[in-house]
Design a protein around this motif. Sequence first.
Motif, mmCIF file in Angstrom:
data_model
loop_
_atom_site.group_PDB
_atom_site.id
_atom_site.type_symbol
_atom_site.label_atom_id
_atom_site.label_comp_id
_atom_site.label_asym_id
_atom_site.label_seq_id
_atom_site.Cartn_x
_atom_site.Cartn_y
_atom_site.Cartn_z
ATOM 1 N N ALA A 1 0.747 -1.380 0.041
ATOM 2 C CA ALA A 1 0.012 -0.202 0.024
ATOM 3 C C ALA A 1 0.782 1.315 -0.064
ATOM 4 C CB ALA A 1 -0.886 0.054 1.146
ATOM 5 N N TYR A 2 0.355 2.225 -0.925
ATOM 6 C CA TYR A 2 1.302 3.337 -1.128
ATOM 7 C C TYR A 2 0.280 4.713 -0.671
ATOM 8 C CZ TYR A 2 4.933 0.909 -3.459
ATOM 9 O OH TYR A 2 5.811 0.162 -3.992
ATOM 10 N N LEU A 3 0.674 5.746 -0.023
ATOM 11 C CA LEU A 3 0.028 7.052 0.011
ATOM 12 C C LEU A 3 0.720 7.985 -0.872
ATOM 13 C CD1 LEU A 3 -2.009 8.616 1.668
ATOM 14 C CD2 LEU A 3 -0.379 9.042 3.288
ATOM 15 N N TYR A 4 -0.239 8.574 -1.473
ATOM 16 C CA TYR A 4 0.199 9.654 -2.411
ATOM 17 C C TYR A 4 -0.251 11.021 -1.596
ATOM 18 C CZ TYR A 4 0.843 13.215 -5.815
ATOM 19 O OH TYR A 4 1.331 14.532 -6.665
ATOM 20 N N ARG A 5 0.262 11.717 -1.196
ATOM 21 C CA ARG A 5 0.161 13.251 -0.360
ATOM 22 C C ARG A 5 1.118 14.275 -0.476
ATOM 23 N NH1 ARG A 5 -0.292 12.304 5.672
ATOM 24 N NH2 ARG A 5 -2.398 11.544 5.238
ATOM 25 N N GLY A 6 0.544 15.499 -1.263
ATOM 26 C CA GLY A 6 1.406 16.384 -1.442
ATOM 27 C C GLY A 6 2.434 16.315 -2.360
ATOM 28 N N GLY A 7 2.277 15.594 -3.307
ATOM 29 C CA GLY A 7 3.353 15.485 -4.324
ATOM 30 C C GLY A 7 4.213 14.278 -3.977
ATOM 31 N N LEU B 1 5.154 10.057 -2.806
ATOM 32 C CA LEU B 1 4.671 8.968 -2.741
ATOM 33 C C LEU B 1 5.477 8.077 -1.478
ATOM 34 C CD1 LEU B 1 2.379 6.718 -4.097
ATOM 35 C CD2 LEU B 1 4.529 5.934 -5.313
ATOM 36 N N THR B 2 4.566 7.455 -0.709
ATOM 37 C CA THR B 2 5.216 7.101 0.716
ATOM 38 C C THR B 2 4.621 5.531 0.842
ATOM 39 O OG1 THR B 2 5.094 8.998 1.992
ATOM 40 C CG2 THR B 2 5.464 7.087 3.133
ATOM 41 N N GLN B 3 5.684 4.512 0.828
ATOM 42 C CA GLN B 3 5.218 3.126 0.999
ATOM 43 C C GLN B 3 4.805 2.892 2.346
ATOM 44 O OE1 GLN B 3 7.932 0.118 -0.194
ATOM 45 N NE2 GLN B 3 7.145 -1.292 1.127
ATOM 46 N N LEU B 4 3.500 2.519 2.825
ATOM 47 C CA LEU B 4 2.849 2.304 4.050
ATOM 48 C C LEU B 4 3.262 1.176 4.740
ATOM 49 C CD1 LEU B 4 -0.604 4.068 3.617
ATOM 50 C CD2 LEU B 4 1.435 5.070 4.275
ATOM 51 N N THR B 5 3.331 -0.017 3.891
ATOM 52 C CA THR B 5 3.639 -1.485 4.215
ATOM 53 C C THR B 5 5.083 -1.857 4.124
ATOM 54 O OG1 THR B 5 2.973 -2.148 2.017
ATOM 55 C CG2 THR B 5 1.236 -1.907 3.870
ATOM 56 N N ARG B 6 5.275 -2.797 4.953
ATOM 57 C CA ARG B 6 6.626 -3.695 4.822
ATOM 58 C C ARG B 6 6.479 -4.853 4.222
ATOM 59 N NH1 ARG B 6 9.828 -6.838 7.825
ATOM 60 N NH2 ARG B 6 11.930 -6.607 7.707
ATOM 61 N N ASP C 1 8.367 4.048 -10.876
ATOM 62 C CA ASP C 1 8.486 5.305 -10.925
ATOM 63 C C ASP C 1 7.303 5.942 -11.682
ATOM 64 O OD1 ASP C 1 11.019 5.080 -9.795
ATOM 65 O OD2 ASP C 1 12.110 5.348 -11.499
ATOM 66 N N HIS C 2 6.598 5.336 -12.279
ATOM 67 C CA HIS C 2 5.394 5.737 -13.005
ATOM 68 C C HIS C 2 4.128 5.919 -12.245
ATOM 69 C CE1 HIS C 2 7.501 5.368 -16.850
ATOM 70 N NE2 HIS C 2 8.050 4.211 -16.533
ATOM 71 N N ILE C 3 4.218 5.243 -10.833
ATOM 72 C CA ILE C 3 3.292 5.307 -9.978
ATOM 73 C C ILE C 3 2.744 6.819 -9.490
ATOM 74 C CG2 ILE C 3 2.240 4.567 -7.550
ATOM 75 C CD1 ILE C 3 3.800 2.081 -8.240
ATOM 76 N N THR C 4 3.825 7.396 -8.887
ATOM 77 C CA THR C 4 3.834 8.729 -8.901
ATOM 78 C C THR C 4 3.290 9.536 -9.680
ATOM 79 O OG1 THR C 4 5.709 8.494 -7.194
ATOM 80 C CG2 THR C 4 4.900 10.827 -7.771
ATOM 81 N N ASN C 5 3.626 9.568 -10.978
ATOM 82 C CA ASN C 5 3.152 10.309 -11.779
ATOM 83 C C ASN C 5 1.480 10.152 -12.263
ATOM 84 O OD1 ASN C 5 5.568 11.756 -12.348
ATOM 85 N ND2 ASN C 5 6.079 10.057 -13.926
ATOM 86 N N LEU D 1 -0.564 8.954 -10.034
ATOM 87 C CA LEU D 1 -1.470 9.459 -8.991
ATOM 88 C C LEU D 1 -1.492 10.827 -8.947
ATOM 89 C CD1 LEU D 1 -0.666 6.984 -6.399
ATOM 90 C CD2 LEU D 1 -2.571 6.757 -7.820
ATOM 91 N N ALA D 2 -0.209 11.656 -9.348
ATOM 92 C CA ALA D 2 -0.316 13.045 -9.393
ATOM 93 C C ALA D 2 -1.328 13.500 -10.338
ATOM 94 C CB ALA D 2 1.119 13.438 -9.676
ATOM 95 N N LYS D 3 -1.619 12.918 -11.525
ATOM 96 C CA LYS D 3 -2.536 13.254 -12.715
ATOM 97 C C LYS D 3 -3.739 13.277 -12.083
ATOM 98 C CE LYS D 3 -3.785 12.229 -17.311
ATOM 99 N NZ LYS D 3 -3.636 11.447 -18.424
ATOM 100 N N LEU D 4 -4.240 12.153 -11.258
ATOM 101 C CA LEU D 4 -5.449 11.851 -10.763
ATOM 102 C C LEU D 4 -5.832 13.088 -9.796
ATOM 103 C CD1 LEU D 4 -8.043 10.146 -10.275
ATOM 104 C CD2 LEU D 4 -6.806 8.572 -8.631
ATOM 105 N N GLN D 5 -4.913 13.172 -9.034
ATOM 106 C CA GLN D 5 -5.045 14.234 -7.789
ATOM 107 C C GLN D 5 -5.443 15.547 -8.376
ATOM 108 O OE1 GLN D 5 -3.491 16.805 -6.268
ATOM 109 N NE2 GLN D 5 -4.840 17.002 -4.686
ATOM 110 N N SER D 6 -4.425 15.777 -9.464
ATOM 111 C CA SER D 6 -4.257 17.302 -10.097
ATOM 112 C C SER D 6 -5.817 17.485 -10.871
ATOM 113 C CB SER D 6 -3.178 17.397 -10.899
ATOM 114 O OG SER D 6 -3.405 18.556 -11.715
ATOM 115 N N ASN D 7 -6.280 16.391 -11.446
ATOM 116 C CA ASN D 7 -7.528 16.825 -12.210
ATOM 117 C C ASN D 7 -8.635 16.440 -11.254
ATOM 118 O OD1 ASN D 7 -6.160 16.944 -14.564
ATOM 119 N ND2 ASN D 7 -6.166 14.684 -15.236
#
Length: 289
Positions: free
Chosen positions: A151-157, A159-164, A231-235, A237-243
């Motif tokens: 699980a990852y959290l996208y916040r404020g630009g 991406l943080t991995q939440l799980t180990r 590396d494409h995950i951040t981009n 999710l950023a597009k989703l958040q921006s739109n």
Amino acid sequence: VNRAPIKPRGQRSKRKHRNSDFECASVSIAGIRACNEDRCLSGQIHLFGAPQVAFSFVADGMGGYCGGEIAATLATDAVVRDFMEHLIAHALQVQPLAAEDGLRHAFIRANAAVNEHAQTNEGCADMGTTLCGALAFGNRLYVASIGDSRAYLYRGGELTQLTRDDSVLQQLVDAGKITAEEAGHHPLDNVITRSIGAGETLDSLDIRTDEFNPGDIVLSCSDGLWKFAGDHITNLLAKLQSNGPTNDSVLETARALTQCALDHGGDDNISAAVLCCVSNGKTKARTPR
């Protein structure tokens, strides 16, 4: 290998919450494999007298012919059903709502469901599955995982991995025997140390809690996605958040994530479950703890 777009199984859900709107969708594709042993579920539960809950879960099954598919299906169905029963009990005032305890009990029930099936069906003794997911209600997020689905959290630009990962490679990285970069090209990259089912008992489960604010996005995914989309995950999710997440755009993002992994060499089943707290334009993004 022909990696033309493959029509995936997808689902989406939307309901209103008095404090925030949730949007969620999930997509799973077989990729280049003949059988899809991944399963994902996302949706929302709204019962009178209980807080609205949004959820997203991903399971990556294993155990030979049909075993992985059955294990993943049993696990995702059981974890959602058990937590729904927890909500119903709260709505009927049988018990107080404790989301963390409810999620932990749901994982235990999922583990029991897979083990029970394995014990009573010939040829299923080794069946098991990863299980990773998130629950959100109000402004709180609860995340848990067994295996190497993430699980990852996208916040404020960011991406943080939440799980180990529960994997041999994670143990080697923790011990300083290999680097995180070396882990990406290691022959033991598919060996996990914990699973739902496979005769295991679920003695412990780490649950991460965090605020879930407007603009935040959680991605739950199988290793077939994070190993190749990278590396494409951040981009995406950023597009989703921006739109601005909508019912359609969240589903399209889940589809784009799975297709991205396939296009970048994905050789496994690929699953993505996206859960958004829809922005009202007033809440500032915050850095996860």
